[in-house]
Scaffold this motif. Structure first.
Motif, PDB file in Angstrom:
ATOM      1  N   THR A   1      29.225  14.014   4.267  1.00  0.00           N
ATOM      2  CA  THR A   1      28.176  14.880   4.805  1.00  0.00           C
ATOM      3  C   THR A   1      27.341  15.383   3.626  1.00  0.00           C
ATOM      4  O   THR A   1      27.707  15.198   2.467  1.00  0.00           O
ATOM      5  CB  THR A   1      28.753  16.091   5.559  1.00  0.00           C
TER       6      THR A   1
ATOM      7  N   THR B   1      23.020  17.412   6.772  1.00  0.00           N
ATOM      8  CA  THR B   1      23.759  16.992   7.960  1.00  0.00           C
ATOM      9  C   THR B   1      23.619  18.023   9.080  1.00  0.00           C
ATOM     10  O   THR B   1      23.949  19.190   8.908  1.00  0.00           O
ATOM     11  CB  THR B   1      25.254  16.789   7.634  1.00  0.00           C
TER      12      THR B   1
ATOM     13  N   ASP C   1      23.663  11.533   5.795  1.00  0.00           N
ATOM     14  CA  ASP C   1      22.484  12.413   5.744  1.00  0.00           C
ATOM     15  C   ASP C   1      22.487  13.318   6.973  1.00  0.00           C
ATOM     16  O   ASP C   1      23.323  14.181   7.094  1.00  0.00           O
ATOM     17  CB  ASP C   1      21.195  11.586   5.645  1.00  0.00           C
ATOM     18  N   GLU C   2      21.557  13.092   7.899  1.00  0.00           N
ATOM     19  CA  GLU C   2      21.521  13.958   9.094  1.00  0.00           C
ATOM     20  C   GLU C   2      22.787  13.839   9.941  1.00  0.00           C
ATOM     21  O   GLU C   2      23.163  14.771  10.637  1.00  0.00           O
ATOM     22  CB  GLU C   2      20.292  13.631   9.962  1.00  0.00           C
ATOM     23  N   VAL C   3      23.390  12.671   9.908  1.00  0.00           N
ATOM     24  CA  VAL C   3      24.635  12.445  10.653  1.00  0.00           C
ATOM     25  C   VAL C   3      25.723  12.079   9.650  1.00  0.00           C
ATOM     26  O   VAL C   3      25.526  11.209   8.802  1.00  0.00           O
ATOM     27  CB  VAL C   3      24.489  11.305  11.684  1.00  0.00           C
TER      28      VAL C   3
ATOM     29  N   LEU D   1      24.170   7.029   7.106  1.00  0.00           N
ATOM     30  CA  LEU D   1      25.383   7.809   7.360  1.00  0.00           C
ATOM     31  C   LEU D   1      25.633   8.734   6.169  1.00  0.00           C
ATOM     32  O   LEU D   1      25.642   8.292   5.024  1.00  0.00           O
ATOM     33  CB  LEU D   1      26.576   6.870   7.563  1.00  0.00           C
TER      34      LEU D   1
ATOM     35  N   SER E   1      17.550  -0.623  13.452  1.00  0.00           N
ATOM     36  CA  SER E   1      18.603   0.174  14.088  1.00  0.00           C
ATOM     37  C   SER E   1      18.568  -0.040  15.584  1.00  0.00           C
ATOM     38  O   SER E   1      17.494  -0.171  16.171  1.00  0.00           O
ATOM     39  CB  SER E   1      18.379   1.669  13.835  1.00  0.00           C
TER      40      SER E   1
ATOM     41  N   SER F   1      30.511   8.448  14.385  1.00  0.00           N
ATOM     42  CA  SER F   1      29.434   8.965  13.533  1.00  0.00           C
ATOM     43  C   SER F   1      28.560   7.821  13.028  1.00  0.00           C
ATOM     44  O   SER F   1      27.334   7.942  12.959  1.00  0.00           O
ATOM     45  CB  SER F   1      29.995   9.764  12.358  1.00  0.00           C
ATOM     46  N   ARG F   2      29.211   6.701  12.706  1.00  0.00           N
ATOM     47  CA  ARG F   2      28.443   5.538  12.234  1.00  0.00           C
ATOM     48  C   ARG F   2      27.494   5.050  13.336  1.00  0.00           C
ATOM     49  O   ARG F   2      26.329   4.729  13.067  1.00  0.00           O
ATOM     50  CB  ARG F   2      29.405   4.422  11.826  1.00  0.00           C
TER      51      ARG F   2
ATOM     52  N   VAL G   1      19.243   6.736  10.766  1.00  0.00           N
ATOM     53  CA  VAL G   1      19.397   7.511   9.524  1.00  0.00           C
ATOM     54  C   VAL G   1      20.627   7.013   8.767  1.00  0.00           C
ATOM     55  O   VAL G   1      21.565   6.491   9.374  1.00  0.00           O
ATOM     56  CB  VAL G   1      19.538   9.031   9.817  1.00  0.00           C
TER      57      VAL G   1
ATOM     58  N   ALA H   1      24.544   7.542  13.760  1.00  0.00           N
ATOM     59  CA  ALA H   1      23.599   7.389  12.649  1.00  0.00           C
ATOM     60  C   ALA H   1      22.723   6.152  12.858  1.00  0.00           C
ATOM     61  O   ALA H   1      21.503   6.188  12.638  1.00  0.00           O
ATOM     62  CB  ALA H   1      24.360   7.290  11.327  1.00  0.00           C
TER      63      ALA H   1
END
Length: 550
Positions: free
Chosen positions: A96, A100, A84-86, A82, A3, A71-72, A80, A75
């Motif tokens: 979501t 999230t 899950d947490e974001v 996409l 990442s 959002s991508r 993480v 994440a």
């Protein structure tokens, strides 16, 4: 593939200042220049500082494509998956989960969430991003946030972020809240004006793009067009011109479109770096003005126009008009050339037009839209102290527009003669559709044709367009003739017949391709239809409905 680590952006240098302001104030305005990192980093800063321990962080975007793309990116930076947490939520699509804690969503989705949870207790922080775009939903959210921070002063933080918004005006609206200014990393941009307005801005953009490719050093080119049709023409013509250039006379080139209806897998290509010794041409709508940042752009071509929906309360009709951009928009477009190094902006209009004819800023959407859906939403909140004609807007719409909205709602039985929401109006408010479409579904259920009405509403919501194919061969012509034509009953019946024909193939994607229909759009219409059916069944609670079948 590892990442990417979070980039060091100008906003990172102001982290302590931002957190101190948020800690001590319920509302903070953040004016972040283009490229400052506000859209991707603010949520991460507040997440790091513990704000997600007592609720999620919601970040609204006026555009679906921005909610998904940003959002991508976040994440990826947090390492993480996409969803899950974001995650993100746009109309008819929710990625979501219960885990999230940073959620990007369109402003319309947040308004819909507030219908079932007016206090929005699931969020500890609400960030209204890109507020300078002055979308209709963002303006309504500004008014609602003003109310909400009074009710949740101890456990809710609201941030309003923008690249160009008048911070003082918003600060006064929120009783003198602090305004933080975050500088961006902008290099100087040299601006070139045309001597006159071109008669054809696509041809003029094309000539300018080829000139840049032939004469300028490496660097990507961002070309602003008004909409998908212009973009498709420009991409096709530019690819053809580049192929006809003498081999070896220029570096390689890649032409990429960027607009709201582009499938996610094609949007992603725009954010990947250019291959070695290759110049990218990104042909985009105004989504690339501020909502999304494309790295590597050194040259900008600005046609000076934008496609804008305008509503006429007198006729009750919308028109989609190509209009001149504002000076603020022109400056935003030019600024896109100065992200990574000094750049150049080619304006296809004279300086005199920029100075004398362009408006200072874009007219807020709330002053050029039908307000029927917004008024129905506000009515459905059941807040006794809300007077629609005196609702606290940052820039109030005309009284004529508000009265037109009330009249429309009365005519379709959503409100009674006293302006109170009816049982029919409450059902309409729960459907994520324009009031007229919602009312159509209710009436169709009464008449026993809800299944067909659902199909038409779903296809209209998925914005399916019947494209003409580029194929010139006889086989392509033969297949196109097989598409239903509506039997003389008009576009809506044609769309219904097309969906039913697809249904009879078992939703075979090859059938869509053979008939030059967007596979993604058709699949979306099927998903939307299923979701609308589920919503209606939930609303009905056992009442007879007829939404199954073709």
């Amino acid at each position: 593939m590892p990442s990417p680590s979070p980039p060091v952006l100008p906003i990172s240098e102001h982290e302590d200042e931002i957190v101190a302001a948020v800690d001590t104030n319920p509302v903070v305005v953040v004016i972040g220049e283009t490229g400052s990192g506000k859209s991707t980093q603010l949520s991460q800063i507040l997440h790091r500082r513990g704000y997600t321990r007592r609720g999620a962080i919601a970040v609204t975007q006026p555009r679906r494509v921005a909610a998904v793309s940003v959002s991508r990116r976040v994440a990826q930076e947090l390492g993480v998956p996409l969803g899950d947490e974001v995650g993100y939520a746009i109309r008819f699509e929710d990625r979501t989960s219960e885990r999230t804690c940073i959620k990007y969503l369109t402003d319309g989705v947040l308004l819909r969430e507030s219908l079932s949870n007016p206090d929005l207790k699931q969020y500890s922080v609400i960030i209204l991003d890109e507020a300078h775009e002055r979308s209709l939903n963002t303006d309504i959210l500004l008014g609602l946030m003003k109310r909400l921070v009074k009710d949740r002063a101890s456990d809710l933080k609201v941030l309003i972020t923008s690249a160009t918004l008048d911070g003082l005006k918003v600060s006064e609206f929120f009783s003198g809240c602090p305004v933080l200014n975050i500088p961006g990393t902008l290099f100087p941009v040299e601006k070139f004006y045309s001597t006159e307005r071109p008669t054809n801005y696509i041809e003029s953009s094309l000539r300018t793009a080829i000139d840049i490719h032939a004469k300028e050093p490496p660097g990507d080119v961002l070309i602003f067009m008004t909409g998908k049709d212009d973009i498709d023409k420009m991409v096709s013509k530019l690819e053809e011109r580049i192929q006809n250039l003498e081999e070896g006379s220029c570096m390689d080139a890649l032409v990429l479109p960027l607009h709201g209806s582009l499938p996610p897998e094609l949007q992603v290509r725009v954010f990947a770096p250019a291959p070695p010794n290759c110049r990218r041409f990104i042909v985009a709508t105004n989504v690339a003005e501020t909502s999304l940042t494309v790295d590597g752009v050194v040259f900008v071509i600005d046609c000076g126009y934008v496609k804008q929906r305008q509503y006429n309360p007198s006729s009750g009709m919308y028109s989609l008009d190509v209009v001149q951009i504002s000076r603020v928009q022109a400056d935003q477009r030019a600024g896109r050339a100065g992200r990574t190094r000094p750049g150049k902006c080619y304006r296809l209009y004279p300086m005199s037009i920029y100075q004398k004819e362009f408006l200072e800023a874009t007219v807020p959407e709330i002053q050029r839209s039908s307000l029927a859906g917004s008024v129905l939403y506000l009515k459905s909140l059941n807040l006794p102290d809300i007077n629609i004609l005196k609702f606290d807007f940052l820039d109030p719409p005309s009284r004529e527009s508000l009265e037109d909205a009330l009249r429309q709602l009365y005519l379709i039985d959503a409100i009674d003669e006293n302006g109170q929401i009816t049982d029919v109006g409450r059902i309409m408010a729960e459907l994520p559709l324009e009031p007229s479409l919602s009312r159509t579904l209710i009436e169709a259920n009464e008449l026993g044709c809800l299944s067909q009405a659902l199909t038409v509403a779903a296809i209209l919501s998925a914005e399916i367009t019947l494209r003409s194919t580029r194929s010139k061969d006889m086989e392509g012509k033969r297949k196109r003739q097989e598409l239903p034509d509506g039997s003389g009953w008009g576009d809506h019946i044609q769309l219904l017949q097309i969906f039913e024909s697809w249904d009879q193939t078992g939703y075979d994607p090859r059938w869509c391709s053979d008939h030059d229909l967007q596979v993604r759009g058709m699949k979306l219409s099927k998903d939307v239809r299923n979701q609308l059916c589920q919503i209606i069944q939930k609303i009905a609670k056992g009442a007879p409905i007829f939404c199954t079948g073709r």
